[in-house]
Design a protein around this motif. Structure first.
Motif, PDB file in Angstrom:
ATOM      1  N   VAL A  61      -2.542   4.538   3.732  1.00 15.51           N
ATOM      2  CA  VAL A  61      -3.292   3.408   4.264  1.00 15.51           C
ATOM      3  C   VAL A  61      -3.673   2.450   3.141  1.00 15.51           C
ATOM      4  N   THR A  62      -4.146   2.990   2.046  1.00 13.72           N
ATOM      5  CA  THR A  62      -4.621   2.146   0.952  1.00 13.72           C
ATOM      6  C   THR A  62      -3.502   1.302   0.371  1.00 13.72           C
ATOM      7  N   THR A  63      -2.357   1.919   0.133  1.00 17.63           N
ATOM      8  CA  THR A  63      -1.231   1.162  -0.426  1.00 17.63           C
ATOM      9  C   THR A  63      -0.764   0.084   0.547  1.00 17.63           C
ATOM     10  N   ASN A  64      -0.686   0.412   1.840  1.00 16.65           N
ATOM     11  CA  ASN A  64      -0.280  -0.589   2.828  1.00 16.65           C
ATOM     12  C   ASN A  64      -1.252  -1.761   2.856  1.00 16.65           C
ATOM     13  N   ARG A  65      -2.525  -1.449   2.804  1.00 18.68           N
ATOM     14  CA  ARG A  65      -3.512  -2.522   2.871  1.00 18.68           C
ATOM     15  C   ARG A  65      -3.494  -3.368   1.598  1.00 18.68           C
TER      16      ARG A  65
END
Length: 1042
Positions: free
Chosen positions: A811-815
């Motif tokens: 999630v963090t990398t996508n965001r």
């Protein structure tokens, strides 16, 4: 009458001691190995002393023929024997003869003697030798007339000698006596006596190539010191003692300046050799029994403040030099004078005694018992007789003292008497072989005694119960000093994943206590002799002695094998490395429990190396705990370790890659499969509550906010044991399947590491961070070309599906990637990526994060950007029109330049319409799954399409006006500019062709549906624009807005 009573009492006491010895006798066949070293038969027998150095035994005599002999003990130590295969049992195959002692003097045993004990040096000095000391390459021979012969032997001969030993040089050292004391010899005659009763060389380090620097010699009541290096007489100490029969350096290097000396008057003194002739005495004691000669002294080799003395009344006392009020332990079991004693070279609690009663005994103080003569419950039958004897002679034996005494009496553990032809006058411990003692008798006999392991098995007090068989084996291995086998058993327990506290305890048992330094203890204030009597001791001193015994026998004694590892039986380099690995495992698990994550970082390379070599080093759950301990504190290092673990498990067939499922979940947490209940999707309102910064939910957050929020959620996820259970079953199975796919996880971890390296680089600005994140994701994980429909097969579909997944678990990398795209106005890539993620995870909570970001931020960012570009376009076109109006005469070059500007600005406006169309096409993917979404999802897609269509219509209206204006200006200026070409270029730009769609990043081509009858789509609006452009001449264009 009185004499007869005393005689009877003495006989009774001797009878009691004899009864005690034989009642406690242990069959030596099972507990002690004994060998006789055969000496040459001599007409005269006056043996005086033996000593040992390495494998060598030196013998001296007071006769002048063959009075100095050296043997080499070639017999294997019991450690080596344990490791040998028992191919030949001929020693036990001999039939026992009926006569006692016949075996040891048999022809076969003599042959054994020749093999095991080799004569390497023999000399006949023309003077008697009364004592011998040997340290490294120097031998000191104490003779008569105050002389000591110092013999130097080449060190290389000692280390490699297979033949005879030849001294390198000899020096006769003459002591300088300050007075001469006469002693009676024959009636009416007196002779001078300057016999050297005792010699000793200062101890040296075994591991260093050093030689002794001094020796001491005793003559009458004098202690002489000689400097070996400079070959001169140093000094002497005139003592309060009578004739000094023994003086010995403390064997502990840190306290080697201490000298213990005892004399015929029953006094024991400790001297500081650095203060000779300057009040050097620092401790002293004396016996309350007068004229009891101290026959021998023995410093404990492990505990420097324990010293044993043998007495002529068949008693051994143990003194603790920290105290002066009486001795703390005793041996009272021989029935004739004890001439010599020696501590065990492996156990601090075991002492050997040799007596004129022709017995060699070993005693264990830890197994000793307390007794008092007043407390009948503590007195066994043997002491009843003793109590009776002393009660009949109260005045002589001072019963009052004995009634107050609570003494720790050593326990007899072995005795050997069978083959002795005379009384024992010397006992020494081997300096090279564990549990070996050498004895010398006054009948010119030398014996070797080895304590068997069976004896130690009988004495050991187990800590672990009988169900813990391997743990008990370790305890027994340690007590027999076979540390090699102990290590093997500990390693076996480690492979069985035994609890780290048990492993740590077992390793601790096999680890020596640190060497006791002089600063760790101190001598008490010097007392008067009469205040320091042997038969009275404060009970707290005896209690402390007992506690020390318990302490130093619970593991290897202080300083054990600190100089030579051969005393750790069976130790090999591989075992040492393996036990270090076990220790590493213990330390890691302990660090995890105490949250000492720094230890993991310090030892990460070693941990990975061991994990690669040893599949049993840590259980998968323990590895997970290690990563969980580290990751909240050092996310980047945890990722790097995780990547190596994934490569390791993927490449080794004996490992199961699925064991990393939970670990990979931690490394990629929060994943798109986690739930809002776990607070993992980082919704705006949640992000606001977690961040240290103030969050505007209508704006993009700083990258550091994402990192901080992730760490907070990660800590909560780790601490909540039920976190994993909150994931819906369908999502859990999908996540598990992906986490067990090495083709997916390994590249994804590489991506995460690159992202983390950017985030934690303090030298990068926010703009640089965004740029690097975009480059990392694009360069590594963008699909360059999607195959056409007819080229699709299951294999290709699987590969490209995996490609989509590679950047879609974290999630963090996508965001971070999506936010970076928005901040850099890369709207096309943002919407294609966002909707691709949405289509893959529309059933998961993460899809709501995407919708929320588009709704709150992305659409407003698009409008804001389009407004800025449009204002510039309108301003540029207005400026061009004004410039054209200023032209007075036709200038083709000028008109070409101006119309080119008009053309470019109109095409830029067309690009904006094309962008909105592409966004609309991307968002149209979600329309097909509206029946599967909630009402909010349907409203979002309807609103998004309406929003985009409204913007397109506004821009298209301006587009028509700009085209009409260009056409009008061209006609009025007769420039001849054709708008047909312009309209064709516009149509080409706003139409999304199939080839363009196939090149978009992370776009699931197989799910594209650009038409849905239930919704007005941007593509429909674009079709209307194309139709208007094709029929532009029939349009009614309002130019008033210009």
């Amino acid at each position: 009458m009185i004499c007869n009573n005393i005689k009877n009492t003495t006989n009774n006491l001797s009878s009691w001691r004899k009864s005690l010895t034989y009642t406690n006798k242990i069959d030596p066949e099972y507990y002690i190995d004994s060998y006789k070293i055969y000496l040459e038969e001599a007409e005269e027998k006056w043996p005086t002393s033996i000593t040992t150095n390495g494998d060598y035994i030196a013998y001296t005599s007071a006769v002048k023929k063959n009075n100095f002999i050296i043997y080499k003990d070639n017999k294997d130590s019991k450690f080596n024997e344990l490791n040998k295969e028992e191919n030949d049992d001929y020693e036990n195959s001999e039939t026992n003869n009926e006569n006692d002692g016949s075996d040891i003097s048999s022809k076969e045993n003599k042959n054994d003697n020749i093999v095991n004990y080799k004569l390497v040096h023999k000399n006949s000095y023309n003077y008697p030798i009364y004592d011998v000391a040997w340290e490294k390459n120097f031998i000191a021979l104490g003779s008569e007339n105050g002389k000591v012969n110092l013999v130097k032997i080449p060190q290389n001969l000692l280390e490699n000698s297979e033949g005879t030993i030849t001294p390198e040089e000899e020096l006769m050292c003459e002591m300088q006596s300050s007075n001469t004391k006469v002693m009676p010899s024959l009636p009416n005659q007196f002779v001078f006596s300057q016999r050297i009763h005792s010699v000793d060389l200062n101890p040296t380090s075994v591991s260093e190539n050093s030689s002794p620097t001094h020796f001491i010699a005793t003559e009458k009541n004098l202690i002489h010191m000689w400097n070996i290096e400079r070959q001169f007489y140093v000094n002497q100490e005139q003592t309060e003692l009578d004739t000094i029969f023994n003086a010995k350096f403390c064997p502990h290097l840190s306290s080697s300046y201490l000298i213990a000396a005892a004399g015929s008057n029953g006094k024991l003194h400790i001297y500081d050799s650095t203060k000779f002739s300057k009040n050097s005495i620092i401790w002293k004691c004396s016996s309350m029994k007068k004229n009891i000669e101290i026959t021998d002294i023995a410093w404990n080799p492990f505990v420097p403040y324990w010293i044993a003395i043998a007495r002529s009344d068949a008693i051994v006392n143990i003194w603790d030099l920290r105290y002066t009020k009486g001795h703390v332990g005793q041996i009272d079991g021989h029935y004739h004078s004890i001439k010599s004693i020696a501590w065990s070279n492996t156990h601090s609690e075991i002492l050997a005694t040799g007596s004129l009663d022709r017995s060699f005994n070993t005693w264990n103080f830890k197994k000793g018992t307390y007794y008092t003569l007043e407390n009948k419950k503590n007195i066994n039958n043997l002491y009843d007789e003793y109590n009776y004897n002393i009660s009949t002679s109260e005045n002589m034996l001072n019963l009052d003292y004995y009634k107050q005494l609570k003494m720790l009496n050593a326990k007899l553990i072995t005795t050997y008497t069978e083959d002795y032809g005379g009384g024992i006058i010397n006992v020494i411990s081997s300096k090279s072989k564990p549990d070996v003692f050498y004895t010398l008798t006054n009948n010119n006999e030398i014996f070797s005694h080895t304590l068997k392991n069976d004896l130690f098995e009988r004495m050991i007090s187990y800590k672990y119960d009988s169900l813990q068989s391997i743990e008990r084996k370790v305890e027994l291995n340690n007590y027999t000093r076979n540390i090699g086998n102990a290590y093997k058993n500990i390693i076996s327990l480690s492979r069985l994943q035994k609890e780290e506290n048990v492993l740590a305890d077992l390793i601790n048992i096999c680890t020596p206590y640190p060497e006791i330094k002089p600063e760790d203890w101190e001598f008490p204030p010097l007392q008067k002799s009469e205040e320091n009597i042997a038969n009275y001791c404060k009970q707290e001193y005896i209690k402390q002695f007992k506690e020390d015994l318990e302490k130093y026998t619970s593991k290897l004694p202080p300083g054990y094998a600190s100089k030579e590892e051969k005393w750790l039986g069976g130790i090999t380099e591989k075992l040492k490395e393996d036990i270090k690995i076990v220790q590493l495992r213990i330390n890691v698990l302990s660090s995890i429990k105490s949250d000492k994550w720094e230890f993991i970082i310090e030892n990460k390379d070693k941990l990975l190396e061991v994990l690669k070599k040893d599949t049993l080093f840590m259980e998968p759950d323990e590895i997970k705990q290690m990563i969980a301990c580290l990751i909240p504190h050092d996310h980047l290092t945890a990722l790097k370790m995780g990547l190596e673990l994934n490569k390791m498990f993927d490449s080794q067939e004996e490992r199961d890659y699925s064991d990393l499922t939970a670990i990979n979940h931690l490394l990629l947490f929060p994943t798109v499969y986690d739930t809002d209940e776990n607070m993992v999707t980082l919704l705006p309102e949640l992000e606001t509550s977690l961040s240290v910064n103030t969050i505007d939910t209508n704006n993009l957050v700083d990258p550091s906010t994402h990192v901080y929020s992730k760490n907070c959620l990660l800590t909560k996820f780790i601490n909540d044991e039920n976190s994993i259970n909150k994931i819906p079953m369908h999502a859990y199975h999908s996540l598990t399947s992906l986490l067990q796919d090495s083709l997916l996880i390994i590249p994804l971890l590489e991506l995460e590491i690159k992202i983390d390296e950017v985030l934690y680089n303090k030298d990068l600005s926010k703009e640089d961070i965004d740029k690097n994140i975009i480059d990392i994701v694009k360069n590594s994980y963008i699909i360059k070309e999607v195959p056409k429909d007819e080229e699709i097969n299951k294999s290709i579909s699987r590969n490209y599906t995996a490609s989509h997944q590679k950047s879609s678990l974290s999630v963090t990398t996508n965001r971070l990637y999506l936010d970076a795209l928005l901040r850099n106005s890369l709207f096309e890539e943002f919407f294609y990526t966002s909707m691709d993620l949405f289509m893959q995870y529309f059933q998961l909570d993460f899809s709501r994060t995407i919708i929320s970001t588009i709704d709150r931020i992305a659409l407003s960012k698009v409008k804001e950007s389009i407004d800025q570009i449009y204002q510039k376009i309108a301003s540029d076109i207005t400026d061009v029109i004004n410039d054209i109006q200023q032209i007075q005469s036709f200038d083709k070059n000028s008109f070409d330049e101006l119309f080119k500007k008009l053309n470019n600005n109109i095409l830029t406006l067309a690009d904006l319409i094309a962008l909105l169309n592409k966004i609309g096409v991307a968002c149209a993917n979600g329309i097909q799954i509206i029946p599967l979404l909630d009402d909010k999802g349907g409203i979002f897609f309807s609103f998004t399409q309406s929003f985009l269509i409204e913007l397109i219509e506004q821009l298209s209206s301006s587009l028509y006006s700009f085209i009409a204006t260009v056409k009008l200006i061209s006609e009025k200026t007769n420039y001849g500019f054709s708008t047909d070409d312009l309209k064709e270029q516009i149509i080409e730009r706003i139409v999304i062709n199939d080839g363009e769609i196939r090149k978009k990043p992370l776009y699931d081509y197989y799910k594209i549906k650009s038409f849905n009858e239930s919704f007005d789509l941007t593509v429909n609006t674009i079709d209307c624009i194309i139709n208007d452009l094709n029929n532009f001449d029939n349009l009614n264009v309002d130019l008033s807005n210009l």
